[in-house]
Design a protein around this motif. Structure first.
Motif, PDB file in Angstrom:
ATOM      1  N   SER A   1       1.017  -1.198  -0.030  1.00 31.73           N
ATOM      2  CA  SER A   1       0.003  -0.034  -0.100  1.00 31.73           C
ATOM      3  C   SER A   1       0.921   1.313   0.033  1.00 31.73           C
ATOM      4  O   SER A   1       1.965   1.427   0.676  1.00 31.73           O
ATOM      5  N   ILE A   2       0.458   2.120  -0.822  1.00 33.39           N
ATOM      6  CA  ILE A   2       1.305   3.474  -0.750  1.00 33.39           C
ATOM      7  C   ILE A   2       0.784   4.541   0.193  1.00 33.39           C
ATOM      8  O   ILE A   2       1.376   5.661   0.209  1.00 33.39           O
ATOM      9  N   LYS A   3      -0.086   4.187   0.750  1.00 26.13           N
ATOM     10  CA  LYS A   3      -0.668   5.070   1.926  1.00 26.13           C
ATOM     11  C   LYS A   3       0.613   5.201   3.001  1.00 26.13           C
ATOM     12  O   LYS A   3       1.270   4.270   3.247  1.00 26.13           O
ATOM     13  N   GLN A   4       0.625   6.354   3.497  1.00 19.16           N
ATOM     14  CA  GLN A   4       1.804   6.615   4.429  1.00 19.16           C
ATOM     15  C   GLN A   4       1.781   5.830   5.713  1.00 19.16           C
ATOM     16  O   GLN A   4       2.915   5.667   6.135  1.00 19.16           O
ATOM     17  N   ASP A   5       0.587   5.281   6.174  1.00 18.47           N
ATOM     18  CA  ASP A   5       0.659   4.437   7.337  1.00 18.47           C
ATOM     19  C   ASP A   5       1.477   3.304   7.249  1.00 18.47           C
ATOM     20  O   ASP A   5       1.834   2.586   8.181  1.00 18.47           O
ATOM     21  N   THR A   6       1.418   2.599   6.016  1.00 17.69           N
ATOM     22  CA  THR A   6       1.929   1.285   6.002  1.00 17.69           C
ATOM     23  C   THR A   6       3.204   1.013   4.834  1.00 17.69           C
ATOM     24  O   THR A   6       3.638  -0.014   4.589  1.00 17.69           O
ATOM     25  N   VAL A   7       3.216   2.205   4.023  1.00 17.59           N
ATOM     26  CA  VAL A   7       4.261   1.907   2.838  1.00 17.59           C
ATOM     27  C   VAL A   7       5.865   1.678   3.403  1.00 17.59           C
ATOM     28  O   VAL A   7       6.460   0.929   2.758  1.00 17.59           O
ATOM     29  N   LEU A   8       6.132   2.196   4.682  1.00 21.69           N
ATOM     30  CA  LEU A   8       7.434   1.703   4.973  1.00 21.69           C
ATOM     31  C   LEU A   8       7.613   0.432   5.051  1.00 21.69           C
ATOM     32  O   LEU A   8       8.597  -0.449   4.857  1.00 21.69           O
ATOM     33  N   ARG A   9       6.632  -0.095   6.046  1.00 19.06           N
ATOM     34  CA  ARG A   9       6.772  -1.399   6.519  1.00 19.06           C
ATOM     35  C   ARG A   9       6.794  -2.381   5.085  1.00 19.06           C
ATOM     36  O   ARG A   9       7.385  -3.328   4.941  1.00 19.06           O
ATOM     37  N   ASP A  10       5.577  -2.214   4.312  1.00 22.37           N
ATOM     38  CA  ASP A  10       5.665  -2.861   3.184  1.00 22.37           C
ATOM     39  C   ASP A  10       6.740  -2.683   2.280  1.00 22.37           C
ATOM     40  O   ASP A  10       7.096  -3.871   1.800  1.00 22.37           O
ATOM     41  N   MET A  11       7.340  -1.575   2.006  1.00 23.62           N
ATOM     42  CA  MET A  11       8.631  -1.656   1.210  1.00 23.62           C
ATOM     43  C   MET A  11       9.918  -2.446   1.868  1.00 23.62           C
ATOM     44  O   MET A  11      10.755  -3.126   1.304  1.00 23.62           O
ATOM     45  N   ILE A  12       9.866  -2.437   3.286  1.00 23.03           N
ATOM     46  CA  ILE A  12      11.099  -3.286   3.894  1.00 23.03           C
ATOM     47  C   ILE A  12      10.890  -4.899   3.479  1.00 23.03           C
ATOM     48  O   ILE A  12      11.705  -5.420   3.171  1.00 23.03           O
ATOM     49  N   LEU A  13       9.488  -5.013   3.646  1.00 27.29           N
ATOM     50  CA  LEU A  13       9.335  -6.653   3.243  1.00 27.29           C
ATOM     51  C   LEU A  13       9.637  -6.979   1.711  1.00 27.29           C
ATOM     52  O   LEU A  13       9.819  -7.703   1.562  1.00 27.29           O
ATOM     53  N   ASN A  14       9.206  -5.843   0.882  1.00 24.26           N
ATOM     54  CA  ASN A  14       9.533  -6.108  -0.340  1.00 24.26           C
ATOM     55  C   ASN A  14      11.087  -6.218  -0.495  1.00 24.26           C
ATOM     56  O   ASN A  14      11.541  -7.112  -1.487  1.00 24.26           O
TER      57      ASN A  14
END
Length: 600
Positions: free
Chosen positions: A103-116
């Motif tokens: 999700s590119i929303k601010q609340d989750t993008v950092l965590r999601d990008m780390i997993l990517n």
């Protein structure tokens, strides 16, 4: 978008691949919207997510939250069937577990990008989110049974679903899976339009991979990767890919490369390069053992591609049929007969003394030599195969059918029957019945570290004794023991080895009828979901036997009830069970025996 799919329900929905693809994609979309509802505190009438599942007859069972940012990353849905169509019921999921992507929303993008990033370095399995997802899927399977539980995910969520699916496939539990744009970063081969150039690159890449595998892997590592792919091969996830999507297009060239090599007669090389990547071989060689199993590499898949001309990574492209092509199956060629021969080679290679065969080899050869024994033929009557867990009373059931002590039967914690045994009797109505009592299609305590080889041996024994066909597979259960998820998984494994028609010939017989303190129907209604799943697969052909009865009339009535089921199976199938796998396995027993006889 939802209304467009609703219109499609005028057809028998779940039979149609297009409907399954669209609806499961909608459930994944529901997880994205659930995450936003949770963030913005939208509840009740203000929630936007429910229509994404309620429109197709699903209820939301539970949601899964990431413990690092507390965002919703997955959800479990339950399907409430509204159709009375048998085929619809048989093909529909009961539960769907879906995972969202980045999700590119601010609340989750950092965590999601780390997993990517973790996907790129093959460390996703170490993170808490996929671990929680795998635990949730296994919990669902344990509580609800593996049948009709589907997995789904998009992008990052597809990678998480891939991890969960592979984890269960290693346990011989194969879940229907729908993976939309799953990550597989590779060279953009789809931009190369010349077939000759592309094939040249495939050949060069394959040769490099082959050389690296030869240099960097020892025999143990090579055998491990081969066994892993053989184990995973029956799992055929549905992959939905776009050739212009650099995130997932690597899967297209991955399978095309193997197909090209197979078309040139290089099947063995094709299988080897499918199991490895350059970076995986190199990283494993320098001690990074987590690269020994790479997330994207899978042996089999059903691949559907899209040609939409907007964002090729968007989930919404899979809602409609406008640009979606027909699926193509890529099946890893690791059939059970080949596994049996490979198992023979394994034992040969591990022989230390050519003049002193190992016990495993002696046991296997004795099973193969059974081809010299008299066999039951379809012209001599009906052939039944008894199988089930040790202690459930297989031999006692055989004796009840015969009306005399034909098989050894006693209470024991270990298997009393140690070899497949064939007995023949003639019933009062003139029917000839051949009964094969199996020693251990469920007794893996005698399988050492080669359960597949052991199981293949037992299957060959049954097929050898019933050369001309089997009229009924009798699963013997006991009212004294609980039917477990492991037993269900083992039955599905037998189904894979005997073939897809296995369940059409199966009857479930419960022993211990004298110990029931309620009616048999009430007992069945309270049994585990695992047993209910098996009963549905065999069309509820189930009955109870009292093997201890001294009443000859009761014994004969029980046998007649069983034979009525066998007659019904014959009427439905018009011939005894006999498939190409059956015939091929039987004809190859001599070949396998010759392999065992070769000097080491």
């Amino acid at each position: 978008m939802i209304s467009n799919i609703q219109d499609f329900r005028a057809y028998p929905p779940w039979i149609d691949e297009r409907y399954r693809r669209s609806v499961i994609a909608s459930l994944v979309k529901g997880v994205y919207v659930l995450k936003d509802d949770h963030l913005r505190h939208r509840k009740g009438k203000n929630a936007l997510a429910p229509p994404w599942w309620e429109s197709f007859g699903f209820n939301l069972l539970e949601t899964y939250k990431d413990k690092c940012d507390w965002s919703i990353f997955g959800a479990a849905y339950e399907y409430i069937a509204t159709s009375n169509n048998y085929h619809d019921f048989k093909t529909a999921p009961r539960y769907v577990i879906a995972f969202r992507g980045t999700s590119i929303k601010q609340d989750t993008v950092l965590r999601d990008m780390i997993l990517n990033i973790e996907i790129l370095v093959n460390k996703l399995h170490r993170r808490s989110r996929p671990k929680k997802a795998i635990q949730a899927v296994k919990k669902m399977v344990s509580e609800k049974g593996a049948d009709h539980i589907w997995l789904a995910g998009h992008s990052l969520g597809a990678a998480i679903a891939m991890l969960a699916g592979k984890s269960l496939a290693k346990e011989r539990i194969f879940l229907e899976s729908y993976l939309y744009n799953p990550p597989f970063i590779a060279a953009p081969m789809e931009y190369i339009r010349s077939t000759m150039v592309k094939n040249g690159i495939f050949v060069s890449r394959s040769l490099i991979t082959l050389c690296l595998a030869a240099m960097l892997q020892d025999d143990q590592e090579r055998k491990r990767s081969e066994n892993l792919f053989t184990t995973l091969s029956p799992w055929v996830p549905n992959l939905f890919l776009h050739p212009d999507d650099t995130i997932c297009s690597g899967y297209i060239s991955y399978f095309e490369q193997r197909e090209m090599l197979e078309s040139f007669g290089l099947e063995n090389i094709g299988r080897l390069v499918t199991r490895h990547s350059w970076q995986g071989l190199f990283m494993n060689a320098i001690g990074e053992k987590y690269w020994s199993e790479e997330l994207p590499l899978i042996p089999s898949a059903n691949v559907t591609t899209s040609s939409c001309d907007f964002d090729p990574h968007r989930l919404s492209q899979w809602f409609k049929d406008d640009s979606v092509l027909d699926p193509k199956l890529y099946q890893y060629k690791a059939d059970e007969v080949a596994n049996l021969i490979e198992g023979a080679n394994f034992l040969i290679e591990n022989q230390k003394e050519p003049t002193a065969p190992s016990r495993d080899m002696q046991n296997f050869v004795s099973g193969m030599e059974r081809a010299n024994l008299p066999v039951a033929t379809s012209g001599e009557g009906k052939t039944l195969v008894l199988f089930g867990r040790v202690g459930n009373g297989k031999s006692a059931l055989g004796n009840s059918i015969f009306g005399k002590k034909e098989f050894v039967s006693k209470i024991s914690a270990s298997a009393v029957t140690t070899t497949c045994k064939l007995g023949t009797t003639r019933l009062d109505d003139g029917q000839v019945v051949n009964v094969i009592d199996t020693p251990g299609l469920f007794d893996l305590s005698r399988a050492s570290d080669r359960p597949e080889l052991y199981l293949a041996n037992e299957v060959v024994n049954c097929m050898t004794l019933a050369k001309d066909g089997i009229h009924g597979f009798i699963l013997v259960c006991s009212v004294k023991t609980q039917f477990s998820i492991k037993e269900e998984g083992f039955i599905h494994r037998l189904g894979k080895m005997f073939g897809e028609k296995f369940f059409d010939y199966m009857v479930v017989v419960f022993t211990g009828g004298d110990q029931l303190d309620t009616t048999f129907n009430e007992y069945i209604s309270t049994c585990s979901s695992s047993l209910q799943t098996v009963l549905q697969l065999c069309k509820n052909r189930v009955l109870v036997f009292d093997n201890r009865t001294k009443d000859e009339v009761q014994r004969k009535n029980q046998v007649q009830q069983l034979m009525k089921f066998i007659e019904k199976i014959r009427d439905e199938n018009r011939q005894p069970y006999k498939t190409e796998v059956f015939e091929c396995t039987f004809s190859d027993t001599r070949v396998a025996l010759q392999l065992y006889s070769r000097p080491t």
